[in-house]
Design a protein around this motif. Structure first.
Motif, PDB file in Angstrom:
ATOM      1  N   GLN A   1      -3.891  11.577  -5.112  1.00 29.92           N
ATOM      2  CA  GLN A   1      -2.453  12.155  -5.218  1.00 29.92           C
ATOM      3  C   GLN A   1      -1.614  12.359  -4.007  1.00 29.92           C
ATOM      4  O   GLN A   1      -0.502  12.025  -3.926  1.00 29.92           O
ATOM      5  CB  GLN A   1      -2.788  13.634  -5.800  1.00 29.92           C
ATOM      6  N   GLU A   2      -2.431  12.323  -3.007  1.00 31.80           N
ATOM      7  CA  GLU A   2      -1.670  12.190  -1.492  1.00 31.80           C
ATOM      8  C   GLU A   2      -0.926  11.071  -1.328  1.00 31.80           C
ATOM      9  O   GLU A   2       0.138  10.795  -0.752  1.00 31.80           O
ATOM     10  CB  GLU A   2      -2.555  12.811  -0.540  1.00 31.80           C
TER      11      GLU A   2
ATOM     12  N   SER B   1       3.697   8.050  -0.728  1.00 33.00           N
ATOM     13  CA  SER B   1       4.473   6.542  -1.170  1.00 33.00           C
ATOM     14  C   SER B   1       5.852   7.123  -1.650  1.00 33.00           C
ATOM     15  O   SER B   1       6.750   6.210  -1.992  1.00 33.00           O
ATOM     16  CB  SER B   1       3.737   5.772  -2.063  1.00 33.00           C
ATOM     17  N   SER B   2       6.096   8.302  -1.982  1.00 33.46           N
ATOM     18  CA  SER B   2       7.403   8.745  -2.332  1.00 33.46           C
ATOM     19  C   SER B   2       8.276   8.801  -1.400  1.00 33.46           C
ATOM     20  O   SER B   2       9.507   9.218  -1.782  1.00 33.46           O
ATOM     21  CB  SER B   2       7.307   9.778  -3.494  1.00 33.46           C
ATOM     22  N   LEU B   3       7.835   8.909  -0.139  1.00 28.72           N
ATOM     23  CA  LEU B   3       8.803   9.436   0.904  1.00 28.72           C
ATOM     24  C   LEU B   3       8.974   8.091   1.872  1.00 28.72           C
ATOM     25  O   LEU B   3       8.238   7.248   1.665  1.00 28.72           O
ATOM     26  CB  LEU B   3       7.958  10.454   1.791  1.00 28.72           C
ATOM     27  N   PRO B   4      10.114   8.279   2.737  1.00 33.17           N
ATOM     28  CA  PRO B   4      10.401   6.995   3.536  1.00 33.17           C
ATOM     29  C   PRO B   4       9.269   7.034   4.426  1.00 33.17           C
ATOM     30  O   PRO B   4       8.671   8.049   5.035  1.00 33.17           O
ATOM     31  CB  PRO B   4      11.526   7.745   4.489  1.00 33.17           C
ATOM     32  N   TYR B   5       8.679   6.035   4.732  1.00 32.04           N
ATOM     33  CA  TYR B   5       7.321   5.705   5.317  1.00 32.04           C
ATOM     34  C   TYR B   5       7.204   5.472   6.774  1.00 32.04           C
ATOM     35  O   TYR B   5       6.746   5.711   7.633  1.00 32.04           O
ATOM     36  CB  TYR B   5       6.464   4.714   4.687  1.00 32.04           C
ATOM     37  N   ILE B   6       8.366   4.870   7.212  1.00 28.37           N
ATOM     38  CA  ILE B   6       8.828   4.400   8.583  1.00 28.37           C
ATOM     39  C   ILE B   6       8.594   5.707   9.583  1.00 28.37           C
ATOM     40  O   ILE B   6       7.634   5.723  10.646  1.00 28.37           O
ATOM     41  CB  ILE B   6      10.104   3.704   8.905  1.00 28.37           C
TER      42      ILE B   6
END
Ligand SMILES: Cc1cc2nc3c(=O)[nH]c(=O)nc-3n(C[C@H](O)[C@H](O)[C@H](O)COP(=O)(O)OP(=O)(O)OC[C@H]3O[C@@H](n4cnc5c(N)ncnc54)[C@H](O)[C@@H]3O)c2cc1C
Length: 421
Positions: free
Chosen positions: A393-394, A399-404
């Motif tokens: 789930q984490e 992965s739904s957030l800006p990853y940089i």
């Protein structure tokens, strides 16, 4: 009589007739200073622990002392929390919301909770109820006094030094003093959640009492991550808090201007349209350091000074309930006390990443909050903040957030992440 020199003392004349007398503590101390359990600090954690102890059959023979510089119930705090289980004090809950709202970049994300409810407890109701129980219980003595320090007496006993003298017990639980050694713990980021709120009564209906605004970021972001928190209690009554995650506090006037501007922009309210019925002000630490579990031998730190505050959100209340229940379970079973302060490694790493972003990139942090609430159900976010999600789930949340920005934070905090966070 000076309130600092009071010890509440009860005389039971008849089961239904309890007379409360105040004795000067020096007199009482002459014949009683040893207890089975001492609770130093009668705020959220001290009172919760007392409540759990008083409910325990296995601990019914224990003599307890609870001490605080003030034992008068205060209206200074509202504690909000969410839980899907029955809470011990559910009858004291002041208000419950089924729907939460977040605002950012002109958008409003509204979600009806499925698994959870968002509750609010008023400190005055909580303290009044538990202190009343304590005063009726012959096992409990209440001491209104300044606490100066704690120390080890011998291997089996420790002492609490107060303005009225020293009290000893084999178990002391304290939430009043910062523990020694705190300053030596690794610390990279020290932020504060600071806020000032007005409980208002408006002249006309403005609020939806079923929906709380968890964070409204649509306010100027000039002093760090800033948002407004709105807890409506009826169509005309609400607590409106101007809140920041930043290193520096504001002046009262700055918070008040923030509230006023928000009320004008959001509700079209000017000063003549409402009255202020209560003010709430607070500072909650948001730090990446661990807190020492023990003040000294046999003195366990609880609550905020026990490191229970979640660093990236400031929420503490539910963790206090869990800690209190675990302590009582350990006492009942003669087991070691729960001395794990803070979160598990995985969640500590997430908190480090979020704290780093809040500190170094406030604008990006607002973008991240916005994406978080846009792309995930609020139930899932609350489960994550409660540290009850599993790794799959984490991954889905991150992965739904800006990853940089997160990669950057991992790189910058790698010295902590590889050494156990
Ligand atoms: C205004 C405010 C609102 C909050 N709202 C929330 C919320 O909505 N949800 C949430 O999860 N968390 C919230 N928190 C964070 C946290 O839950 C509270 O701070 C909570 O009260 C912490 O409990 P505690 O027992 O550790 O400390 P406290 O409740 O502050 O209790 C400590 C006690 O120790 C006493 N004391 C201190 N020093 C001495 C001394 N030297 N001698 C004698 N007595 C002393 C104090 O009088 C106090 O009663 C809030 C915090 C604040 C400040």
């Amino acid at each position: 009589m000076d309130s600092q020199l009071r010890l509440f003392f009860r005389v039971k004349l008849h089961p239904n007739f309890v007379v409360e007398l105040f004795f000067i503590n020096r007199i009482r101390m002459a014949f009683k200073s040893n207890y089975d359990i001492i609770i130093g600090g009668a705020g959220a954690s001290g009172l919760s622990l007392l409540w759990y102890i008083l409910q325990s059959d296995a601990l019914k023979e224990k003599r307890i002392l609870i001490a605080d510089r003030s034992l008068s119930p205060a209206t200074d705090k509202t504690w909000c929390f969410w839980d899907d289980a029955d809470m011990p004090f559910s009858n004291l809950i002041h208000h419950t919301w089924h729907t939460l709202e977040v605002g950012a970049f002109g958008n409003r994300y509204v979600d009806q909770l499925g698994r959870f409810r968002y509750h609010c407890m008023r400190s005055v109701d909580y303290s009044r109820k538990i202190l009343a129980l304590a005063k009726e219980d012959p096992r409990v003595d209440l001491l209104e006094s300044d606490i100066h320090s704690f120390h080890e007496v011998d291997e089996q006993t420790s002492g609490m030094v107060t303005a009225n003298g020293t009290y000893t017990a084999p178990f002391i639980f304290q939430s009043a003093l910062k523990p020694p050694g705190l300053e030596d713990m690794k610390l990279d980021i020290s932020l504060k959640q600071h806020f000032l709120g007005w409980e208002i009564k408006a002249e006309r209906p403005l609020f939806d009492p079923g929906r709380a605004v968890l964070m409204d970021f649509d306010v100027p972001q000039k002093n760090g991550v800033t948002f407004v928190y709105v807890l409506p209690f009826s169509e005309t009554e609400a607590l409106i808090e101007y809140t920041l995650f930043s290193a520096e506090l504001l002046t009262d006037q700055e918070y008040e201007t923030g509230i006023r501007d928000y009320m004008t922009d959001r509700y079209g309210l000017d000063d003549s349209g409402y009255e202020i019925t209560r003010v709430e002000k607070g500072v909650i630490p948001m730090e990446d350091r661990r807190y020492p579990a023990y003040y000294c031998n046999r003195v366990l730190n609880t609550g905020t000074v026990g490191g229970l505050t979640k660093p990236s959100t400031g929420y503490t209340f539910t963790r206090i309930q869990r800690q209190s229940s675990e302590i009582v379970h350990a006492l009942e079973n003669n087991r070691p006390l729960p001395d794990k302060s803070g979160s598990d490694y995985r969640f500590r790493v997430y908190d480090l990443m979020l704290l780093w972003l809040l500190h170094n990139h406030p604008k990006t942090s607002v973008r991240i909050f916005s994406e978080l609430f846009r792309k995930n159900s609020f139930d899932r976010i609350l489960t994550f903040l409660e540290e009850k999600t599993h790794p799959g789930q984490e991954v889905s949340i991150f992965s739904s957030l800006p990853y940089i920005p997160f990669f950057k934070s991992i790189w910058k905090m790698k010295h902590r992440i590889v050494t156990g966070a």
